[in-house]
Design a protein around this motif. Structure first.
Motif, PDB file in Angstrom:
ATOM      1  N   ALA A 274      45.327  38.027 -10.901  1.00  0.00           N
ATOM      2  CA  ALA A 274      46.246  39.105 -11.294  1.00  0.00           C
ATOM      3  C   ALA A 274      46.073  39.531 -12.751  1.00  0.00           C
ATOM      4  CB  ALA A 274      47.695  38.673 -11.049  1.00  0.00           C
ATOM      5  N   GLY A 275      45.561  38.599 -13.583  1.00  0.00           N
ATOM      6  CA  GLY A 275      45.388  38.915 -15.003  1.00  0.00           C
ATOM      7  C   GLY A 275      46.247  38.062 -15.918  1.00  0.00           C
ATOM      8  N   LYS A 276      46.847  37.003 -15.361  1.00  0.00           N
ATOM      9  CA  LYS A 276      47.783  36.177 -16.132  1.00  0.00           C
ATOM     10  C   LYS A 276      47.107  35.496 -17.330  1.00  0.00           C
ATOM     11  CE  LYS A 276      48.845  33.632 -12.541  1.00  0.00           C
ATOM     12  NZ  LYS A 276      47.904  34.238 -11.570  1.00  0.00           N
ATOM     13  N   SER A 277      45.993  34.822 -17.070  1.00  0.00           N
ATOM     14  CA  SER A 277      45.330  34.115 -18.175  1.00  0.00           C
ATOM     15  C   SER A 277      44.770  35.097 -19.190  1.00  0.00           C
ATOM     16  CB  SER A 277      44.191  33.238 -17.650  1.00  0.00           C
ATOM     17  OG  SER A 277      44.714  32.287 -16.769  1.00  0.00           O
ATOM     18  N   THR A 278      44.414  36.277 -18.718  1.00  0.00           N
ATOM     19  CA  THR A 278      43.918  37.307 -19.633  1.00  0.00           C
ATOM     20  C   THR A 278      44.976  37.621 -20.695  1.00  0.00           C
ATOM     21  OG1 THR A 278      42.496  38.212 -17.906  1.00  0.00           O
ATOM     22  CG2 THR A 278      43.029  39.668 -19.750  1.00  0.00           C
ATOM     23  N   LEU A 279      46.248  37.618 -20.298  1.00  0.00           N
ATOM     24  CA  LEU A 279      47.326  37.868 -21.261  1.00  0.00           C
ATOM     25  C   LEU A 279      47.280  36.857 -22.402  1.00  0.00           C
ATOM     26  CD1 LEU A 279      50.391  38.532 -18.899  1.00  0.00           C
ATOM     27  CD2 LEU A 279      49.189  40.225 -20.287  1.00  0.00           C
ATOM     28  N   SER A 280      47.079  35.566 -22.067  1.00  0.00           N
ATOM     29  CA  SER A 280      47.075  34.570 -23.138  1.00  0.00           C
ATOM     30  C   SER A 280      45.813  34.698 -23.989  1.00  0.00           C
ATOM     31  CB  SER A 280      47.271  33.150 -22.600  1.00  0.00           C
ATOM     32  OG  SER A 280      46.126  32.679 -21.963  1.00  0.00           O
ATOM     33  N   ARG A 281      44.698  35.089 -23.368  1.00  0.00           N
ATOM     34  CA  ARG A 281      43.474  35.285 -24.167  1.00  0.00           C
ATOM     35  C   ARG A 281      43.656  36.428 -25.161  1.00  0.00           C
ATOM     36  NH1 ARG A 281      40.461  35.299 -18.792  1.00  0.00           N
ATOM     37  NH2 ARG A 281      40.717  33.113 -18.216  1.00  0.00           N
ATOM     38  N   LEU A 282      44.376  37.476 -24.748  1.00  0.00           N
ATOM     39  CA  LEU A 282      44.625  38.593 -25.670  1.00  0.00           C
ATOM     40  C   LEU A 282      45.543  38.146 -26.807  1.00  0.00           C
ATOM     41  CD1 LEU A 282      45.193  41.603 -23.217  1.00  0.00           C
ATOM     42  CD2 LEU A 282      43.119  41.052 -24.493  1.00  0.00           C
TER      43      LEU A 282
END
Ligand code: ADP
Ligand code: ADP
Length: 229
Positions: free
Chosen positions: A41-49
């Motif tokens: 969904a993009g959850k980990s992408t949020l923390s990478r940003l």
């Protein structure tokens, strides 16, 4: 304390494939917001940003009103504590692993952090205690024990912001309950973003956002979301 805010964030690893499509939310000071949603969904992408491993294509992310695009990665790492799902410990002693990044901490502070992370009795029961080597040539710790050492390190570091990324997903349900209790204690009073794929692990969140294919499709508290099915 700190307020973390995502404002209409768009992001793609590759231009032809958008991952986050206009994500907005904020984590109020000292509160816990959980992001749940299916894998991909993009959850980990949020923390990478949030750590500036990548930059959004548009929109912005702020901490206390300041755009993180203007903040050094080192400062972000100092301000944000992270407990990842797969903790890898250094091949050194348990004490080293807890103190890592806060070498000036006293013995008492280290023990107090271990106590809050509920790993103190385990460690003190070992013949070499905090001097026990772990990792490749040392004692092999279980997934739950490694997590608790990582939690103790985070408690000692004392960051105002905390990111918990699927922190209990690799554990069996009994260990998961114990780790959850320890994590709840760390999150207490800190601005916390929890990333999870199941609603059952985020019962205590002040707000839960459901992310699906890069869009927030629902928001509410645990019971409210359960009622909607
Ligand atoms: P989640 O944490 O919700 O499972 P992720 O944020 O890890 O989702 O990934 C979202 C999407 O981005 C997935 O389709 C994943 O394959 C893709 N993705 C993740 N990391 C990269 C990367 N470094 N390069 C290209 N695509 C990626
Ligand atoms: P530490 O052991 O102090 O956590 P690291 O060098 O492993 O030191 O990482 C520094 C900080 O960077 C971590 O505490 C964490 O906040 C952040 N970090 C490291 N890896 C990741 C990752 N994969 N995703 C998000 N944040 C990370």
């Amino acid at each position: 304390q700190a307020v973390v805010r995502f404002e209409d964030v768009h992001f793609a690893y590759h231009p032809e494939r958008p991952i986050l499509r206009g994500v907005s939310f904020s984590v109020p000071s000292g509160k816990t917001v959980a992001i749940v949603g299916p894998s991909g969904a993009g959850k980990s992408t949020l923390s990478r940003l949030l750590f500036r491993f990548y930059e959004p294509q548009s929109g912005r992310i702020t901490i206390d009103g300041q755009d993180i695009a203007a903040v050094q990665q080192d400062s972000l790492r100092a301000a944000i504590g992270m407990v990842p799902q797969d903790t890898v410990l250094f091949n050194d002693t348990i004490g080293y692993n807890i103190r890592y990044g806060r070498w000036e901490a006293s013995e008492t502070e280290m023990r107090e952090a271990a106590r809050l992370a509920q790993i103190d009795r385990f460690i003190e029961g070992l013949p070499e205690g905090y001097d026990t080597p772990v990792g490749e040539r040392g004692l092999k710790l279980s997934g739950g024990e490694k997590q608790r050492v990582a939690i103790a390190r985070t408690i000692l570091k004392g960051p105002p912001i905390l990111v918990l990324d699927e922190a209990t997903s690799a554990l069996d349900s009994f260990t998961e309950r114990e780790i959850q209790d320890a994590l709840d204690r760390v999150a207490q009073g800190r601005t916390t973003l929890v990333i999870a794929h199941r609603l059952s692990t985020v019962v205590n969140a002040d707000e839960i956002l459901v992310l699906d294919r890069g869009v927030i499709v629902e928001r509410g508290d645990h019971d409210g979301l359960l009622d909607q099915g």
